[in-house]
Design a protein around this motif. Structure first.
Motif, PDB file in Angstrom:
ATOM      1  N   GLY A 585       0.523  -1.046  -0.018  1.00  0.00           N
ATOM      2  CA  GLY A 585       0.031   0.027  -0.086  1.00  0.00           C
ATOM      3  C   GLY A 585       0.908   1.280  -0.101  1.00  0.00           C
ATOM      4  O   GLY A 585       1.948   1.010  -0.197  1.00  0.00           O
ATOM      5  N   ARG A 586       0.417   2.342   0.071  1.00  0.00           N
ATOM      6  CA  ARG A 586       0.757   3.472   0.276  1.00  0.00           C
ATOM      7  C   ARG A 586       1.880   3.892   1.558  1.00  0.00           C
ATOM      8  O   ARG A 586       2.861   4.740   1.393  1.00  0.00           O
ATOM      9  CB  ARG A 586      -0.028   4.807   0.305  1.00  0.00           C
ATOM     10  CG  ARG A 586      -0.808   4.623  -1.139  1.00  0.00           C
ATOM     11  CD  ARG A 586      -0.267   5.636  -2.175  1.00  0.00           C
ATOM     12  NE  ARG A 586      -0.906   5.122  -3.570  1.00  0.00           N
ATOM     13  CZ  ARG A 586      -0.213   5.392  -4.530  1.00  0.00           C
ATOM     14  NH1 ARG A 586       0.860   6.206  -4.522  1.00  0.00           N
ATOM     15  NH2 ARG A 586      -0.448   4.956  -5.725  1.00  0.00           N
ATOM     16  N   VAL A 587       1.452   3.243   2.843  1.00  0.00           N
ATOM     17  CA  VAL A 587       2.066   3.847   4.049  1.00  0.00           C
ATOM     18  C   VAL A 587       3.302   2.939   4.056  1.00  0.00           C
ATOM     19  O   VAL A 587       3.645   1.744   3.207  1.00  0.00           O
ATOM     20  CB  VAL A 587       1.257   3.334   5.169  1.00  0.00           C
ATOM     21  CG1 VAL A 587       0.162   4.313   5.240  1.00  0.00           C
ATOM     22  CG2 VAL A 587       0.772   1.832   5.240  1.00  0.00           C
ATOM     23  N   ALA A 588       4.369   3.324   4.828  1.00  0.00           N
ATOM     24  CA  ALA A 588       5.747   2.729   4.857  1.00  0.00           C
ATOM     25  C   ALA A 588       5.365   1.468   5.548  1.00  0.00           C
ATOM     26  O   ALA A 588       4.914   1.409   6.728  1.00  0.00           O
ATOM     27  CB  ALA A 588       6.347   3.580   5.665  1.00  0.00           C
ATOM     28  N   SER A 589       6.147   0.433   5.096  1.00  0.00           N
ATOM     29  CA  SER A 589       6.026  -0.935   5.670  1.00  0.00           C
ATOM     30  C   SER A 589       7.290  -1.366   6.443  1.00  0.00           C
ATOM     31  O   SER A 589       8.345  -0.998   6.140  1.00  0.00           O
ATOM     32  CB  SER A 589       5.755  -1.885   4.619  1.00  0.00           C
ATOM     33  OG  SER A 589       4.405  -1.747   4.316  1.00  0.00           O
ATOM     34  N   HIS A 590       7.051  -2.103   7.355  1.00  0.00           N
ATOM     35  CA  HIS A 590       8.251  -2.660   8.225  1.00  0.00           C
ATOM     36  C   HIS A 590       8.151  -4.281   8.366  1.00  0.00           C
ATOM     37  O   HIS A 590       6.976  -4.908   8.496  1.00  0.00           O
ATOM     38  CB  HIS A 590       8.137  -2.043   9.616  1.00  0.00           C
ATOM     39  CG  HIS A 590       8.029  -0.618   9.773  1.00  0.00           C
ATOM     40  ND1 HIS A 590       9.352   0.060   9.578  1.00  0.00           N
ATOM     41  CD2 HIS A 590       7.264   0.356   9.316  1.00  0.00           C
ATOM     42  CE1 HIS A 590       9.198   1.461   9.627  1.00  0.00           C
ATOM     43  NE2 HIS A 590       7.776   1.347   9.268  1.00  0.00           N
ATOM     44  N   CYS A 591       9.141  -4.903   8.510  1.00  0.00           N
ATOM     45  CA  CYS A 591       9.290  -6.129   8.601  1.00  0.00           C
ATOM     46  C   CYS A 591      10.406  -6.568   9.689  1.00  0.00           C
ATOM     47  O   CYS A 591      11.583  -6.049   9.750  1.00  0.00           O
ATOM     48  CB  CYS A 591       9.787  -6.834   7.260  1.00  0.00           C
ATOM     49  SG  CYS A 591      10.186  -8.602   7.465  1.00  0.00           S
ATOM     50  N   VAL A 592       9.833  -7.445  10.797  1.00  0.00           N
ATOM     51  CA  VAL A 592      10.896  -7.428  11.801  1.00  0.00           C
ATOM     52  C   VAL A 592      11.098  -8.945  11.732  1.00  0.00           C
ATOM     53  O   VAL A 592      10.219  -9.896  11.661  1.00  0.00           O
ATOM     54  CB  VAL A 592       9.917  -7.118  13.182  1.00  0.00           C
ATOM     55  CG1 VAL A 592      10.919  -7.348  14.352  1.00  0.00           C
ATOM     56  CG2 VAL A 592       9.630  -5.743  13.141  1.00  0.00           C
ATOM     57  N   LEU A 593      12.334  -9.224  11.690  1.00  0.00           N
ATOM     58  CA  LEU A 593      12.878 -10.709  11.731  1.00  0.00           C
ATOM     59  C   LEU A 593      13.247 -10.592  13.309  1.00  0.00           C
ATOM     60  O   LEU A 593      14.195 -10.188  13.786  1.00  0.00           O
ATOM     61  CB  LEU A 593      14.355 -10.804  10.779  1.00  0.00           C
ATOM     62  CG  LEU A 593      13.771 -10.367   9.444  1.00  0.00           C
ATOM     63  CD1 LEU A 593      15.185 -10.509   8.562  1.00  0.00           C
ATOM     64  CD2 LEU A 593      12.948 -11.157   8.921  1.00  0.00           C
ATOM     65  N   LEU A 594      12.638 -11.534  13.732  1.00  0.00           N
ATOM     66  CA  LEU A 594      12.411 -11.824  15.438  1.00  0.00           C
ATOM     67  C   LEU A 594      13.503 -13.131  15.352  1.00  0.00           C
ATOM     68  O   LEU A 594      12.642 -14.312  15.739  1.00  0.00           O
ATOM     69  CB  LEU A 594      11.290 -11.798  16.169  1.00  0.00           C
ATOM     70  CG  LEU A 594      10.973 -11.783  17.316  1.00  0.00           C
ATOM     71  CD1 LEU A 594      11.813 -10.594  18.012  1.00  0.00           C
ATOM     72  CD2 LEU A 594       9.372 -11.989  17.995  1.00  0.00           C
ATOM     73  N   TYR A 595      14.624 -12.727  15.749  1.00  0.00           N
ATOM     74  CA  TYR A 595      15.353 -14.005  15.721  1.00  0.00           C
ATOM     75  C   TYR A 595      15.714 -14.511  16.912  1.00  0.00           C
ATOM     76  O   TYR A 595      15.482 -13.918  18.084  1.00  0.00           O
ATOM     77  CB  TYR A 595      16.846 -13.744  14.987  1.00  0.00           C
ATOM     78  CG  TYR A 595      17.608 -12.791  15.669  1.00  0.00           C
ATOM     79  CD1 TYR A 595      17.565 -11.383  15.163  1.00  0.00           C
ATOM     80  CD2 TYR A 595      18.541 -13.047  17.109  1.00  0.00           C
ATOM     81  CE1 TYR A 595      18.444 -10.481  15.845  1.00  0.00           C
ATOM     82  CE2 TYR A 595      19.130 -11.860  17.480  1.00  0.00           C
ATOM     83  CZ  TYR A 595      19.254 -10.763  16.842  1.00  0.00           C
ATOM     84  OH  TYR A 595      19.891  -9.632  17.701  1.00  0.00           O
ATOM     85  N   GLY A 596      16.053 -15.838  17.076  1.00  0.00           N
ATOM     86  CA  GLY A 596      16.269 -16.774  18.335  1.00  0.00           C
ATOM     87  C   GLY A 596      17.358 -16.307  18.885  1.00  0.00           C
ATOM     88  O   GLY A 596      18.270 -15.635  18.470  1.00  0.00           O
ATOM     89  N   ALA A 597      17.487 -16.610  20.427  1.00  0.00           N
ATOM     90  CA  ALA A 597      18.587 -16.065  21.075  1.00  0.00           C
ATOM     91  C   ALA A 597      19.894 -16.558  20.787  1.00  0.00           C
ATOM     92  O   ALA A 597      20.827 -15.783  20.778  1.00  0.00           O
ATOM     93  CB  ALA A 597      18.445 -16.734  22.596  1.00  0.00           C
ATOM     94  N   LYS A 598      20.021 -17.807  20.060  1.00  0.00           N
ATOM     95  CA  LYS A 598      21.401 -18.246  20.035  1.00  0.00           C
ATOM     96  C   LYS A 598      21.723 -18.113  18.193  1.00  0.00           C
ATOM     97  O   LYS A 598      22.052 -19.164  17.609  1.00  0.00           O
ATOM     98  CB  LYS A 598      21.744 -19.658  20.458  1.00  0.00           C
ATOM     99  CG  LYS A 598      21.823 -19.730  21.681  1.00  0.00           C
ATOM    100  CD  LYS A 598      22.284 -21.180  22.183  1.00  0.00           C
ATOM    101  CE  LYS A 598      21.448 -21.577  23.670  1.00  0.00           C
ATOM    102  NZ  LYS A 598      20.713 -22.844  23.414  1.00  0.00           N
TER     103      LYS A 598
END
Ligand code: ADP
Ligand code: MG
Length: 690
Positions: A585-598
């Protein structure tokens, strides 16, 4: 007589019965046996000390049984602790008999062959091969690497090894033709084809084990080159054969084209126009189109497909649109219905989960021609689906389907007029690779995204900051935006993935009370899936928790935030596909890569590729270097991996030469080309179906 005409029965010990068994895996001639190369080797040439064991490296150990017990755990297992002078290690068997258990007498000496993995007690061998050693007369270790061959039911590894050995013994009497120019052997520092084959079946005792295991020995590379060449030729021949067949002429009348485009709230991009023109040219040529359209996620492939479909239906033919998942098929169904019904065309829907009655009705409408466009999953490939006038098959996300499946659609064409094929993929395949792996297809690229897309901002965040991420979702949703939370799993099991997603949705509902949160995964019934997707699409749901089933095709422009949990478990190309669900769409988009601890350094730098670029081609190049082509070309899913010695990524450096020599042979020595195809590809389906 040339060896490609000698039946397997010329080999000592191979009679008529065995010949029938061998034929099941395409082994009919002496040549077939000689080119039935080992799929790997066992290295039983030396014994490794337990203290020297390394994870995931296949070795042989020699040790004494110390203790035997049956562990209860989640699943009952037989645990055998063995020791040598340097340490102890555990052998674990999940399937075992009482007889087998009793054979493990304390103090018995055994040789065990396998690959230690990380288990509950540290390093463990799971279901290793083992032999008890007769201490009065210990068998010496092997002198040579032991080849392992592909088998079929009714023939053991030992038997197969014996047959090949006999065939190799005949190789000087019946040497295989050197069909490639002499420079090829020189370039690979390979003495001769005969030598290369002998070497591969029977590596000498001083053979460089590691090099052979990696497939980098000059003899292997020489054979890999020929194999790649033969496959290239086979695919080019499919292409050439298509050129002499007839197909319906599909023309898109300009007034219809205008009416179609007038419905859209935007105009086509230049790249879409160009690719549509490529297709239009194919569709009026009177011979079947075989074209692949590659375009990054969000580049607008669906519209290109729709224009092709319109040409089909307006010329009185039916069009099949095949998608790899039900969710994607459904999206296409809605889009096509929207676009086509106003123009007077019927769109039908066919997936595996239809009730018998609905399916029967759909089949009738498809067979009668009342259904103009049929959208569905691989359910469309099934035998009882018959069309009255199939003129075009569009296959979306082609890497999920094999050549065989694609070609099976041809069988549904009316007599004398083969249906055109358009395959679409978002997997950006480097050009040289595409030219080899898909040599039967022409190739167009949509190399431009629709205007006004804001690039996706990708960030890497550790699980330790999970709460902040959850807070971010709340803020985005309060702000009227929508978000995805994608759960990944190590194992390829839709059941486990579903369980995991269900757990996550509970946790998120607790943490984000007040938000409406939905869940979608592959175990839901189609109706349930449809309902969830529809409420997300219309905005009733603010957050959608999903497994990777949403990987392809889901299109909800208001969704501008995506969290991918444990992204390190997926390939880069797949992550790129996933994040392509936002940024629409028109709004800025974000992708969060939520990675594991190790997260390892290496895994982190891999994920950083995504942070650094939004360009699917760059991602694919890196993915190819890091993970191999199975992932990229999707051969893992389709089981289409068809190479015996070659490996598209490892041998990428050969492809340019392969393609060039291939074109040269087709032009100047077509009979050699045929023989090479027969040698390496033979009766296999890729070729036989044309
Ligand atoms: P993909 O190539 O990933 O299959 P889609 O066909 O799903 O991409 O298109 C992604 C989105 O872009 C859809 O919402 C579609 O309506 C929109 N779109 C397609 N072509 C254009 C265009 N020329 N201008 C603006 N938006 C477009
Ligand atoms: Mg698409």
């Amino acid at each position: 007589m040339p060896l490609e005409n000698l039946p397997v029965t010329v080999i000592k010990g191979v009679g008529e019965r065995l010949a029938v068994t061998l034929e099941k895996i395409g082994l009919k001639t002496l040549q077939d046996i000689l080119f039935h190369l080992p799929i790997r080797y066992l290295d039983r040439t030396h014994i490794t000390a337990i203290a020297q064991l390394q994870l995931n490296t296949t070795v042989m150990i020699q040790a004494r049984v110390l203790r035997v017990q049956v562990a209860m755990g989640r699943k009952r297992s037989l645990v055998v602790i063995v020791e040598d002078d340097t340490g102890t290690v555990c052998l674990r068997f999940y399937h075992f008999s009482g007889y087998q258990k009793d054979k493990f007498q304390q103090g018995a000496l055994l040789r065990c062959y396998g690959e230690p993995r990380l288990g509950t007690s540290g390093m463990e061998f799971y279901h290793p091969e083992y032999d008890f050693v007769d201490e009065r007369q210990p068998t010496p270790v092997d002198e040579n690497l032991t080849p392992i061959y592909g088998l079929t039911e009714g023939i053991s590894q030992t038997r197969m090894r014996g047959i090949v050995e006999q065939a190799v013994a005949m190789i000087h009497q019946y040497p295989p033709d050197e069909m490639l120019p002499v420079e090829v052997n020189h370039n690979f520092q390979c003495e001769s084809l005969t030598h290369a084959l002998t070497y591969m079946h029977h590596p000498p005792h001083d053979a460089p084990v590691a090099t052979l295991m990696e497939g980098l020995h000059p003899n292997q590379q020489r054979l890999a080159f020929e194999e790649l060449l033969a496959n290239f030729l086979a695919r080019r021949k499919i292409h050439a054969l298509a050129a002499i067949e007839s197909a319906p002429v599909l023309v898109l009348a300009s007034d219809l084209r205008e009416r179609f485009l007038a419905q859209l709230p935007f105009s086509l991009t230049g790249a879409q126009e160009r690719v549509i023109a490529d297709i239009a040219r194919d569709l009026i040529a009177g011979k079947p189109m075989l074209r692949m359209v590659q375009g990054d996620v969000g580049s607008g492939k669906t519209l290109v497909a729709a224009m092709a479909a319109l040409a089909g239906v307006s010329s009185g033919r039916q069009v099949a649109v095949v998608a790899p998942t039900e969710i994607l098929a459904e999206q296409h169904f809605y889009n096509f219905s929207d676009w086509m019904r106003v123009l007077g065309f019927n769109v039908e829907w066919l997936v595996g989960k239809l009730t018998a009655a609905k399916r029967r009705d759909a089949l009738v409408r498809i067979a009668s021609g009342e259904a103009h466009i049929v959208v569905g999953t691989h359910a469309l490939f099934q035998e009882d689906v018959t069309f009255s006038q199939l003129g075009l098959a569009v296959i979306d996300e082609q890497h999920r389907f094999g050549v065989d499946q694609r070609l099976s659609l041809r069988q549904k064409s009316p007599a004398g007029a083969i249906a055109h094929q358009l395959v679409m993929t978002a997997t950006p395949i480097p050009r040289t690779l595409a030219m080899t792996a898909y040599a039967e297809l022409d190739y167009s690229v949509i190399d431009e995204l629709p205007p006004g897309r804001t690039p996706i901002n990708t960030v890497l965040i550790s699980q330790s900051r999970r709460e902040q991420v959850i807070e971010r979702i709340r803020l985005a949703c309060i702000d009227g935006k929508q978000a995805y939370w994608v759960c990944t799993l190590v194992e390829d099991s839709e059941t486990l993935a579903a369980a995991n997603a269900e757990e996550t949705v509970c946790l998120l509902r607790e943490a984000l009370s007040g938000l409406s949160i939905g869940l979608v995964h592959g175990r839901l019934k189609s109706r349930e899936k449809e309902a969830v997707m529809a409420s997300f699409k219309c905005g009733d749901l603010q957050l959608l928790v999903a497994t990777t089933v949403i990987e392809v095709g889901v299109d909800v422009p208001n969704a501008s935030l995506m969290i991918i949990e444990n992204p390190e478990r997926l390939g880069l190309a797949q992550l790129h596909q996933l994040r392509g669900r936002v940024g629409r769409g028109r709004v800025a988009s974000h992708c969060v890569l939520l990675y594991g601890a190790k997260l390892s350094e290496q895994a982190r730098s891999r994920l950083q590729v995504l942070r650094d670029t939004n360009d699917g081609f760059v991602v694919a190049e890196r993915d190819l270097q890091l993970r191999g082509p199975g992932e990229l070309l999707g051969t893992r899913q389709t089981g289409e991996a068809q190479y015996r010695v070659a490996d598209l990524v490892r041998d990428e450096h050969l492809l340019e030469r392969v393609n060039a020599l291939g074109e040269h042979l087709l032009e100047n020595q077509p009979s050699i080309a045929d023989k090479l195809v027969q040698r390496w590809v033979g009766q296999r389906k890729i070729y036989a179906q044309v």
